[in-house]
Design an enzyme around this catalytic site. Structure first.
Site, PDB file in Angstrom:
ATOM      1  N   LYS A  32      54.536  35.961  95.092  1.00  0.00           N
ATOM      2  CA  LYS A  32      55.743  36.443  94.406  1.00  0.00           C
ATOM      3  C   LYS A  32      55.373  37.451  93.317  1.00  0.00           C
ATOM      4  CE  LYS A  32      58.266  32.200  95.448  1.00  0.00           C
ATOM      5  NZ  LYS A  32      58.731  30.888  94.990  1.00  0.00           N
ATOM      6  N   GLN A  76      58.930  27.317  89.651  1.00  0.00           N
ATOM      7  CA  GLN A  76      58.376  26.942  90.956  1.00  0.00           C
ATOM      8  C   GLN A  76      58.432  25.426  91.147  1.00  0.00           C
ATOM      9  OE1 GLN A  76      57.338  29.121  93.392  1.00  0.00           O
ATOM     10  NE2 GLN A  76      57.079  27.338  94.697  1.00  0.00           N
ATOM     11  N   ASP A 102      66.925  31.743  92.133  1.00  0.00           N
ATOM     12  CA  ASP A 102      66.696  30.798  93.234  1.00  0.00           C
ATOM     13  C   ASP A 102      68.020  30.200  93.720  1.00  0.00           C
ATOM     14  OD1 ASP A 102      64.149  30.569  94.254  1.00  0.00           O
ATOM     15  OD2 ASP A 102      63.434  29.284  92.627  1.00  0.00           O
TER      16      ASP A 102
END
Ligand code: NDP
Length: 288
Positions: A32, A76, A102
């Site tokens: 990422k 994460q 997200d």
């Protein structure tokens, strides 16, 4: 990204919080960071040790919430077990929904359910992008999603429903799973089990989307999956190989099948970057 930077006087910014030392999470985050930087984003990676208290994780998120340079924030998952079973939920709840790239906050999930503009979870959004670009028809077609997680299965089913597919969601308690899957024109496997979906699950000609990323390190398991002896040599040389949730032999039955690695994974990252840009443009007042 360039147009945004010209208008805003700064690149779109993505904050990433990585807690602990889960090896897979480190690989995902590295990808990422690399993709974000290559695309011209400002990427701010905050790494915290596995024993960091929840307060410290919360502070990192709050700093990014308050920052003008951060358009998107990603924590994460999974968070270390030591932080407690509800840690992820508590931390996600802190993220400003406008920066929630997200798409995990209650506000963005609600917007998804109601089919209103928001920020969509990256993996299912990537699958929809893939289906759109490949002109796979969805309206009136049967879609089956195997898996009902918050991050893949559930949002995937809703996105397919919004495109007028007739959607069935399967999970570990679904009886006659193969037969249900074999009714699908579009089959999405998000199970987390190596090569679980075999040809028996697939209607000839169906479009099969393999979301799974599984690491195989045992030779007997590899032999169940690959007949090519070169694969076994690769396994011995590398110590492990990646495989999706779909057995490679499904290629012979399916009309189309996404590869693993190289299919949904890279698209997930692309959608993260796209969400960051969208979040930035909304903050600039560029888009609704
Ligand atoms: P979860 O473990 O959260 O969910 C798995 C789902 O599969 C659950 O709903 C579970 O059912 C169901 N399931 C498990 N075993 C069976 C079975 N035997 N029969 C039917 N259903 C079953 O996984 P995720 O959704 O987070 O991820 C799924 C896969 O996608 C993983 O391989 C993961 O690595 C990969 N992934 C890939 C991404 C990418 O970028 N390509 C991003 C995110 C995930 P139940 O709810 O009943 O337990």
């Amino acid at each position: 990204v360039q147009a945004f930077a010209d208008r805003a006087g700064r690149p779109p910014g993505l904050g990433i919080v990585l807690v602990g030392d889960d090896p897979a999470s480190h690989v995902y985050v590295r990808n990422k960071v690399r993709s974000g930087s290559e695309t011209g984003l400002f990427v701010d990676l905050v790494q915290l040790p596995a024993d960091a208290p929840l307060d410290e994780v919360a502070k990192a998120v709050e700093r990014m919430n308050a920052s003008d340079r951060h358009d998107g924030i990603l924590v994460q998952s999974p968070l270390p077990r030591a932080l407690g079973a509800d840690a992820a939920r508590r931390i996600f709840d802190l993220i400003d929904p406008h920066k929630d790239v997200d798409g995990f906050t209650a506000e963005n999930v609600g917007r998804l359910v109601q089919n209103r503009p928001g920020l969509l979870p990256c993996t299912p959004a990537g699958v929809m992008e893939l289906l759109r670009r490949e002109d796979v028809p969805l309206a009136g077609r049967r879609a089956v999603v195997v898996g009902r997680s918050e991050i893949v299965g559930k949002p995937m089913a809703l996105l397919l429903l919004h495109r007028d597919a007739t959607v069935t969601v399967c999970h570990s308690k679904t009886p006659e799973l193969a037969a249900v899957c074999a009714e699908a024109d579009v089959l999405v496997a998000a199970v987390g089990r190596a090569a679980f979906v075999t040809s028996a699950f697939v209607k000839p000609g169906a479009t099969v989307i393999d979301v799974g990323i599984n690491r195989v390190d045992r030779e007997d398991e590899a032999r169940r999956i690959w007949t090519d002896p070169a694969r076994i040599d690769q396994l011995r040389a590398k110590g492990s190989l990646l495989v999706g949730d779909v057995h490679p032999s499904v290629r012979e039955v399916a009309g189309a099948l996404t590869p693993v690695p190289g299919g949904v994974g890279p698209l997930t990252i692309a959608m993260l970057l796209s969400n960051t840009l969208t979040a930035g443009r909304r903050r600039l007042g560029d888009v609704g």
